[in-house]
Design an enzyme around this catalytic site. Structure first.
Site, PDB file in Angstrom:
ATOM      1  N   ASP A  44       0.847  -1.206   0.000  1.00  0.00           N
ATOM      2  CA  ASP A  44       0.000   0.000   0.000  1.00  0.00           C
ATOM      3  C   ASP A  44       0.880   1.253   0.000  1.00  0.00           C
ATOM      4  OD1 ASP A  44       0.870  -0.118   2.605  1.00  0.00           O
ATOM      5  OD2 ASP A  44      -1.105   0.166   3.516  1.00  0.00           O
ATOM      6  N   SER A  45       2.201   1.074  -0.017  1.00  0.00           N
ATOM      7  CA  SER A  45       3.127   2.188  -0.301  1.00  0.00           C
ATOM      8  C   SER A  45       2.783   2.770  -1.674  1.00  0.00           C
ATOM      9  CB  SER A  45       4.583   1.704  -0.266  1.00  0.00           C
ATOM     10  OG  SER A  45       4.750   0.530  -1.031  1.00  0.00           O
ATOM     11  N   ASP A  74      -1.289  -6.090  -0.428  1.00  0.00           N
ATOM     12  CA  ASP A  74      -1.370  -5.451   0.890  1.00  0.00           C
ATOM     13  C   ASP A  74      -2.808  -5.043   1.177  1.00  0.00           C
ATOM     14  OD1 ASP A  74       0.113  -4.740   3.079  1.00  0.00           O
ATOM     15  OD2 ASP A  74       1.145  -3.071   2.110  1.00  0.00           O
ATOM     16  N   LYS A  80      -1.150  -9.351   2.808  1.00  0.00           N
ATOM     17  CA  LYS A  80      -0.371  -8.912   3.970  1.00  0.00           C
ATOM     18  C   LYS A  80      -1.239  -7.962   4.776  1.00  0.00           C
ATOM     19  CE  LYS A  80       3.122  -5.764   3.755  1.00  0.00           C
ATOM     20  NZ  LYS A  80       2.620  -4.731   4.681  1.00  0.00           N
ATOM     21  N   GLU A 130      -1.184  -5.475   8.644  1.00  0.00           N
ATOM     22  CA  GLU A 130      -0.346  -4.914   9.697  1.00  0.00           C
ATOM     23  C   GLU A 130      -0.959  -5.158  11.076  1.00  0.00           C
ATOM     24  OE1 GLU A 130       0.308  -0.737   8.901  1.00  0.00           O
ATOM     25  OE2 GLU A 130       1.148  -1.135   6.915  1.00  0.00           O
ATOM     26  N   GLU A 173       9.472  -4.212  10.269  1.00  0.00           N
ATOM     27  CA  GLU A 173       9.853  -2.907   9.698  1.00  0.00           C
ATOM     28  C   GLU A 173      10.384  -1.978  10.784  1.00  0.00           C
ATOM     29  OE1 GLU A 173       7.002  -1.038   7.071  1.00  0.00           O
ATOM     30  OE2 GLU A 173       8.158   0.824   7.007  1.00  0.00           O
TER      31      GLU A 173
HETATM   32  O1  KIV Z   1       3.577  -1.125   1.590  1.00  0.00           O
HETATM   33  C1  KIV Z   1       4.741  -1.541   1.540  1.00  0.00           C
HETATM   34  O2  KIV Z   1       5.491  -1.282   0.585  1.00  0.00           O
HETATM   35  C2  KIV Z   1       5.213  -2.340   2.655  1.00  0.00           C
HETATM   36  C3  KIV Z   1       6.665  -2.688   2.686  1.00  0.00           C
HETATM   37  C4  KIV Z   1       7.457  -1.514   3.110  1.00  0.00           C
HETATM   38  C5  KIV Z   1       6.937  -3.871   3.541  1.00  0.00           C
HETATM   39  O3  KIV Z   1       4.470  -2.674   3.514  1.00  0.00           O
END
Ligand code: KIV
Length: 279
Positions: free
Chosen positions: A45-46, A84, A114, A116, A183
């Protein structure tokens, strides 16, 4: 061609062979990373900050994530594709988390998701894995809730928060995650967590004691100029290269140098009669 990696393959690499994971948000980059043998492509989600221009990952929506996951999974042949789960798609209720998690597999072709959070996410992980959705965990600095953590800071620097992180990693493992992102965690703590769990840990700003490493592709390539976290190693500096290429294009178009003959299509027909027709 390398065979498609599975969640089982990733688990089996624990303590044997280091894992590589990079973010990818579009098909052309995904193809390159996949062909170079990267084990896991994370549609992080970056995306929100790197591609969509948001100030944080918080505004990213399910539709935005699914759109980019589709682009990546469409062309990826060997790497495991992880989507994500965006903020708000799994925190509200376990039922919503399961239906959103299923969308990543069913509608976007991802192999896993993924999410968090630590021990508080164990029930969600259990429900997702029971529904057939493999889950990668993410502890330490969790950008979706960075506000609660006091900003984008290293986590687990005191004994109490380190203990909470370790307990979270164990609870997530027990709940069924197949890998865990650490992280912005002190290297010694990341090594202890890695030794305490049976799943591979994948570090970002967490030192060399993890089972694998992940970076945001735009950081690795030196494409994101606004800000560079201390843990990032730039393997290339592409932003100045992009500027140079674009400046050269602009100058050549303005001077009539581009396109040249070799960039122009010909035809076997004589078009000059069109000129007389026009008169
Ligand atoms: O969103 C992302 O790119 C991430 C990575 C930094 C692990 O969660």
């Amino acid at each position: 061609m390398t065979e498609k990696r599975t969640v089982k393959d990733i688990l089996a690499r624990k303590g044997r062979e280091k894992l590589t994971m990079l973010t990818a948000y579009d098909a052309s980059m995904a193809r390159l990373l996949d062909e170079e043998g990267i084990d896991i492509l994370l549609v992080g989600d970056s995306l929100g900050m790197v591609v969509l221009g948001y100030d944080s990952t918080v505004p990213v929506t399910m539709d935005e994530m699914l759109h980019h996951c589709r682009a990546v999974s469409r062309v990826t042949r060997a790497a495991l594709v992880v989507g994500d789960m965006p903020f708000g798609s799994y925190q509200g209720s376990t039922d919503a988390a399961v239906s959103n998690g299923i969308r990543f597999l069913k509608e976007a072709g991802c192999d896993a998701v993924k999410l968090e959070g630590g021990a508080e996410m164990a029930d969600v992980v259990r429900a997702l894995t029971r529904a057939g959705v493999p889950v990668m965990g993410h502890v330490g600095l969790t950008p979706q809730t960075a506000g609660q953590l006091g900003g984008y800071k290293v986590q687990g620097r005191d004994l109490e928060s380190a203990r909470t992180m370790l307990a979270g990693a164990k609870a997530l493992t027990e709940a069924g995650i197949f890998a865990l992102v650490l992280e912005c965690v002190p290297g010694d703590l990341a090594a202890i967590v890695t030794g305490a769990v049976s799943v591979p840990t994948i570090g970002i700003g967490a030192g060399s004691g993890c089972d694998g490493q992940v970076l945001v592709i735009n950081d690795l390539l030196g494409l994101f100029e606004q800000f560079r976290p201390a843990f990032v190693k730039q393997y290339a500096r592409l932003a100045p290269e992009v500027r140079k290429a674009v400046t050269a294009f602009k100058a050549e178009v303005e001077q009539g140098v581009f396109p040249a003959g070799e960039h122009t299509f010909g035809a076997s027909v004589d078009f000059s009669s069109l000129l007389t027709d026009e008169q």
